[in-house]
Scaffold this motif. Sequence first.
Motif, PDB file in Angstrom:
ATOM      1  N   VAL A 142       0.843  -1.201   0.000  1.00  0.00           N
ATOM      2  CA  VAL A 142       0.000   0.000   0.000  1.00  0.00           C
ATOM      3  C   VAL A 142       0.880   1.254   0.000  1.00  0.00           C
ATOM      4  CG1 VAL A 142      -1.739   1.295   1.294  1.00  0.00           C
ATOM      5  CG2 VAL A 142      -1.936  -1.162   1.093  1.00  0.00           C
ATOM      6  N   GLY A 143       1.965   1.214   0.782  1.00  0.00           N
ATOM      7  CA  GLY A 143       2.879   2.361   0.847  1.00  0.00           C
ATOM      8  C   GLY A 143       3.506   2.646  -0.498  1.00  0.00           C
ATOM      9  N   VAL A 144       3.975   1.586  -1.164  1.00  0.00           N
ATOM     10  CA  VAL A 144       4.591   1.756  -2.483  1.00  0.00           C
ATOM     11  C   VAL A 144       3.532   2.245  -3.471  1.00  0.00           C
ATOM     12  CG1 VAL A 144       5.761   0.550  -4.382  1.00  0.00           C
ATOM     13  CG2 VAL A 144       6.420   0.075  -2.037  1.00  0.00           C
ATOM     14  N   GLY A 145       2.313   1.722  -3.354  1.00  0.00           N
ATOM     15  CA  GLY A 145       1.213   2.151  -4.232  1.00  0.00           C
ATOM     16  C   GLY A 145       0.894   3.620  -4.039  1.00  0.00           C
ATOM     17  N   PHE A 146       0.908   4.067  -2.776  1.00  0.00           N
ATOM     18  CA  PHE A 146       0.623   5.478  -2.471  1.00  0.00           C
ATOM     19  C   PHE A 146       1.737   6.362  -3.049  1.00  0.00           C
ATOM     20  CE2 PHE A 146       0.419   9.080   0.656  1.00  0.00           C
ATOM     21  CZ  PHE A 146      -0.866   9.495   0.356  1.00  0.00           C
ATOM     22  N   THR A 147       3.005   5.929  -2.820  1.00  0.00           N
ATOM     23  CA  THR A 147       4.140   6.699  -3.333  1.00  0.00           C
ATOM     24  C   THR A 147       4.094   6.755  -4.857  1.00  0.00           C
ATOM     25  OG1 THR A 147       5.373   5.750  -1.499  1.00  0.00           O
ATOM     26  CG2 THR A 147       6.651   6.948  -3.127  1.00  0.00           C
ATOM     27  N   PHE A 148       3.764   5.614  -5.482  1.00  0.00           N
ATOM     28  CA  PHE A 148       3.672   5.557  -6.949  1.00  0.00           C
ATOM     29  C   PHE A 148       2.625   6.560  -7.446  1.00  0.00           C
ATOM     30  CE2 PHE A 148       1.042   3.610 -10.370  1.00  0.00           C
ATOM     31  CZ  PHE A 148       1.939   3.751 -11.414  1.00  0.00           C
ATOM     32  N   ALA A 149       1.467   6.605  -6.762  1.00  0.00           N
ATOM     33  CA  ALA A 149       0.397   7.520  -7.165  1.00  0.00           C
ATOM     34  C   ALA A 149       0.840   8.968  -7.015  1.00  0.00           C
ATOM     35  CB  ALA A 149      -0.851   7.257  -6.331  1.00  0.00           C
ATOM     36  N   LEU A 150       1.481   9.280  -5.880  1.00  0.00           N
ATOM     37  CA  LEU A 150       1.942  10.652  -5.667  1.00  0.00           C
ATOM     38  C   LEU A 150       2.991  11.032  -6.700  1.00  0.00           C
ATOM     39  CD1 LEU A 150       2.287  11.341  -1.835  1.00  0.00           C
ATOM     40  CD2 LEU A 150       0.287  11.293  -3.251  1.00  0.00           C
ATOM     41  N   LEU A 151       3.862  10.059  -7.037  1.00  0.00           N
ATOM     42  CA  LEU A 151       4.904  10.339  -8.027  1.00  0.00           C
ATOM     43  C   LEU A 151       4.295  10.592  -9.409  1.00  0.00           C
ATOM     44  CD1 LEU A 151       7.986  10.540  -8.272  1.00  0.00           C
ATOM     45  CD2 LEU A 151       8.017   8.164  -8.960  1.00  0.00           C
ATOM     46  N   CYS A 152       3.253   9.822  -9.744  1.00  0.00           N
ATOM     47  CA  CYS A 152       2.550  10.031 -11.023  1.00  0.00           C
ATOM     48  C   CYS A 152       2.022  11.464 -11.082  1.00  0.00           C
ATOM     49  CB  CYS A 152       1.357   9.083 -11.149  1.00  0.00           C
ATOM     50  SG  CYS A 152       1.828   7.404 -11.503  1.00  0.00           S
ATOM     51  N   LEU A 153       1.413  11.910  -9.982  1.00  0.00           N
ATOM     52  CA  LEU A 153       0.856  13.267  -9.945  1.00  0.00           C
ATOM     53  C   LEU A 153       1.980  14.307  -9.938  1.00  0.00           C
ATOM     54  CD1 LEU A 153      -1.867  12.817  -7.167  1.00  0.00           C
ATOM     55  CD2 LEU A 153      -2.263  13.073  -9.593  1.00  0.00           C
ATOM     56  N   GLY A 154       2.939  14.094  -9.046  1.00  0.00           N
ATOM     57  CA  GLY A 154       4.019  15.068  -8.848  1.00  0.00           C
ATOM     58  C   GLY A 154       4.855  15.288 -10.093  1.00  0.00           C
ATOM     59  N   SER A 155       5.211  14.184 -10.790  1.00  0.00           N
ATOM     60  CA  SER A 155       6.091  14.360 -11.944  1.00  0.00           C
ATOM     61  C   SER A 155       5.356  15.087 -13.066  1.00  0.00           C
ATOM     62  CB  SER A 155       6.675  13.023 -12.408  1.00  0.00           C
ATOM     63  OG  SER A 155       5.672  12.060 -12.432  1.00  0.00           O
ATOM     64  N   VAL A 156       4.091  14.727 -13.321  1.00  0.00           N
ATOM     65  CA  VAL A 156       3.342  15.403 -14.394  1.00  0.00           C
ATOM     66  C   VAL A 156       3.187  16.895 -14.062  1.00  0.00           C
ATOM     67  CG1 VAL A 156       1.088  15.577 -15.517  1.00  0.00           C
ATOM     68  CG2 VAL A 156       2.100  13.348 -15.139  1.00  0.00           C
ATOM     69  N   ARG A 157       2.848  17.179 -12.792  1.00  0.00           N
ATOM     70  CA  ARG A 157       2.639  18.577 -12.409  1.00  0.00           C
ATOM     71  C   ARG A 157       3.942  19.371 -12.483  1.00  0.00           C
ATOM     72  NH1 ARG A 157      -0.678  19.039  -6.971  1.00  0.00           N
ATOM     73  NH2 ARG A 157      -0.676  21.229  -7.528  1.00  0.00           N
ATOM     74  N   GLU A 158       5.056  18.743 -12.089  1.00  0.00           N
ATOM     75  CA  GLU A 158       6.330  19.469 -12.134  1.00  0.00           C
ATOM     76  C   GLU A 158       6.773  19.706 -13.576  1.00  0.00           C
ATOM     77  OE1 GLU A 158       9.561  17.802  -9.825  1.00  0.00           O
ATOM     78  OE2 GLU A 158      10.943  19.280 -10.648  1.00  0.00           O
ATOM     79  N   ILE A 159       6.615  18.677 -14.421  1.00  0.00           N
ATOM     80  CA  ILE A 159       7.036  18.814 -15.825  1.00  0.00           C
ATOM     81  C   ILE A 159       6.241  19.936 -16.493  1.00  0.00           C
ATOM     82  CG2 ILE A 159       7.049  17.681 -18.092  1.00  0.00           C
ATOM     83  CD1 ILE A 159       7.638  15.042 -16.570  1.00  0.00           C
ATOM     84  N   LEU A 160       4.918  19.923 -16.312  1.00  0.00           N
ATOM     85  CA  LEU A 160       4.084  20.928 -16.979  1.00  0.00           C
ATOM     86  C   LEU A 160       4.192  22.304 -16.305  1.00  0.00           C
ATOM     87  CD1 LEU A 160       0.847  18.848 -17.604  1.00  0.00           C
ATOM     88  CD2 LEU A 160       2.640  19.367 -19.235  1.00  0.00           C
ATOM     89  N   GLY A 161       4.217  22.304 -14.975  1.00  0.00           N
ATOM     90  CA  GLY A 161       4.157  23.574 -14.255  1.00  0.00           C
ATOM     91  C   GLY A 161       5.485  24.289 -14.093  1.00  0.00           C
ATOM     92  N   SER A 162       6.599  23.527 -14.059  1.00  0.00           N
ATOM     93  CA  SER A 162       7.897  24.179 -13.887  1.00  0.00           C
ATOM     94  C   SER A 162       8.855  23.867 -15.028  1.00  0.00           C
ATOM     95  CB  SER A 162       8.566  23.722 -12.584  1.00  0.00           C
ATOM     96  OG  SER A 162       7.688  23.781 -11.506  1.00  0.00           O
ATOM     97  N   GLY A 163       8.516  22.891 -15.863  1.00  0.00           N
ATOM     98  CA  GLY A 163       9.413  22.506 -16.960  1.00  0.00           C
ATOM     99  C   GLY A 163      10.623  21.737 -16.468  1.00  0.00           C
ATOM    100  N   THR A 164      10.533  21.176 -15.249  1.00  0.00           N
ATOM    101  CA  THR A 164      11.664  20.408 -14.700  1.00  0.00           C
ATOM    102  C   THR A 164      11.176  19.064 -14.176  1.00  0.00           C
ATOM    103  OG1 THR A 164      11.306  21.381 -12.516  1.00  0.00           O
ATOM    104  CG2 THR A 164      12.897  22.486 -13.922  1.00  0.00           C
ATOM    105  N   LEU A 165      12.119  18.147 -13.933  1.00  0.00           N
ATOM    106  CA  LEU A 165      11.794  16.892 -13.259  1.00  0.00           C
ATOM    107  C   LEU A 165      12.898  16.634 -12.232  1.00  0.00           C
ATOM    108  CD1 LEU A 165       9.804  14.526 -13.104  1.00  0.00           C
ATOM    109  CD2 LEU A 165      11.233  13.310 -14.716  1.00  0.00           C
ATOM    110  N   PHE A 166      12.525  16.482 -10.981  1.00  0.00           N
ATOM    111  CA  PHE A 166      13.466  16.394  -9.859  1.00  0.00           C
ATOM    112  C   PHE A 166      14.435  17.585  -9.872  1.00  0.00           C
ATOM    113  CE2 PHE A 166      12.138  11.953 -10.231  1.00  0.00           C
ATOM    114  CZ  PHE A 166      11.764  11.711  -8.913  1.00  0.00           C
ATOM    115  N   GLY A 167      13.929  18.735 -10.336  1.00  0.00           N
ATOM    116  CA  GLY A 167      14.746  19.960 -10.340  1.00  0.00           C
ATOM    117  C   GLY A 167      15.587  20.157 -11.587  1.00  0.00           C
ATOM    118  N   PHE A 168      15.669  19.126 -12.454  1.00  0.00           N
ATOM    119  CA  PHE A 168      16.493  19.259 -13.662  1.00  0.00           C
ATOM    120  C   PHE A 168      15.644  19.813 -14.808  1.00  0.00           C
ATOM    121  CE2 PHE A 168      18.613  15.804 -11.318  1.00  0.00           C
ATOM    122  CZ  PHE A 168      19.854  16.400 -11.170  1.00  0.00           C
TER     123      PHE A 168
END
Lengths: 220, 246
Positions: A142-168
Amino acid sequence: MANPASKQKPITADTFLRGLWEENPVFVMLLGLCPALAVTNSAINAIGMGGATTFVLLGSSALVSLLRKLIPKQVRIASYIVIIATFVTIVDYAIHALSLELYNALGAFIQLIVVNCVILGRAESFASKHRLTKSLVNALGVGVGFTFALLCLGSVREILGSGTLFGFPLFGDSYQPWVVMILPPGGFFVTGAWLLLFAWLKERKQRKVTQEKETVHAPG
Amino acid sequence: MTPPEVEKPVPSTPSSVAMISTLGLISMIAGLSVVLAFQFTDPIIKEKEHLALEQAVFRVIPGIDEERATRRSFALSADGLVPLHEKSAANANLFAVYDASGKLAGIAMEGAAQGYQDVVHTLYGYDPDCECIVGLTIMKSTDTPGMGDKKTVEGNAKFMANFSHLSVELAADKRSLLHSIETVKHGTKTQAWEVDAISGATITSRAIGKGLSKSTDELLPLISRHLQEISKNPEIKQKTETEVTQ
């Protein structure tokens, strides 16, 4: 009520994978949406929050499972909350010691893990009825599933909203960031899109199963 | 005839002792774990916060060689100036930075004011020679990501240019500022004491300006009274004395 038969079931890959895919807390059960929407404006925040939640899930599931025969039914919720709050406090100190930047970015949402229904749900419906190892495997899934879901949201939002991924930076200077994506409305847009994708995948799978059944039972 | 009464099974309630002792045991485990975690992480957290403040202090004073510069912490109030040791530096509101030769290079101070979400904390550098603010860094801002957060504000070169030479000149009587810092709408800055706000993050910009204005109005007249004391660097004096005796 616990099904006594389920207690004897051995640990299988499904014990772990169930939380990751079939019963994914965010995409399927729609639990823990508050942190899922609030802190996923970058991939690193998503990993931080997911990691913290996984740690609390593992710790609380282990302790609840160990003490399950000792905790009277009448005081179980109070006991679970105290156990969960303990692990949240520990993870709060740990994140503060590991990275001030991450600690400031996650803010009050670390402390709010106490009331995350994913964790209380696991304690009540799984850890209090199963043995330590099984509870741990399930909590990890469940923990890995939750992290996976947050990562799915976080990476898409960061790529579109800041043009970066993990700061790069990904797109160079000419990219105009789509700022709304890291703002609260972006959280809803991206969550909606992922839910749509999951629902479509599920429906397609179900349709396939029914089609297969029909072909098997078809006369001739 | 009335049907015979069926006795309903009474749900068994565990004794209060069992419930209290279970909750007591769990609370004991919880308390012990939290104390252990606190004991283990507290020194690490303090060290990290100290290091972050140290780096920030040197960052707001331009042209400083971080490796050779020294720093002293003070608590300054209307009651007077109290030099602080490293261990009690948490109560400091003023950090004097000295260059390699021991000369006062600038003074770093904290500013804080309510932003959009929460209080925006800043650290700024003051140069007593030019009577101006020479640098600024955001210590904490939880304002809207992409608009008023630390990264976005510090990445906005135009806004940060406000703080490379922001006038905070004292009045002739040295009891107040000639002009308090004011935050103005984006693109309307005309005076040296004005801060040009970020378009789209006006509330955060105003919070930064207000934090600076509050802090400078209060502290700069006091600094001018104690400037001689702040300018002295006892560490350098001690070093020179030891060098002479050798």
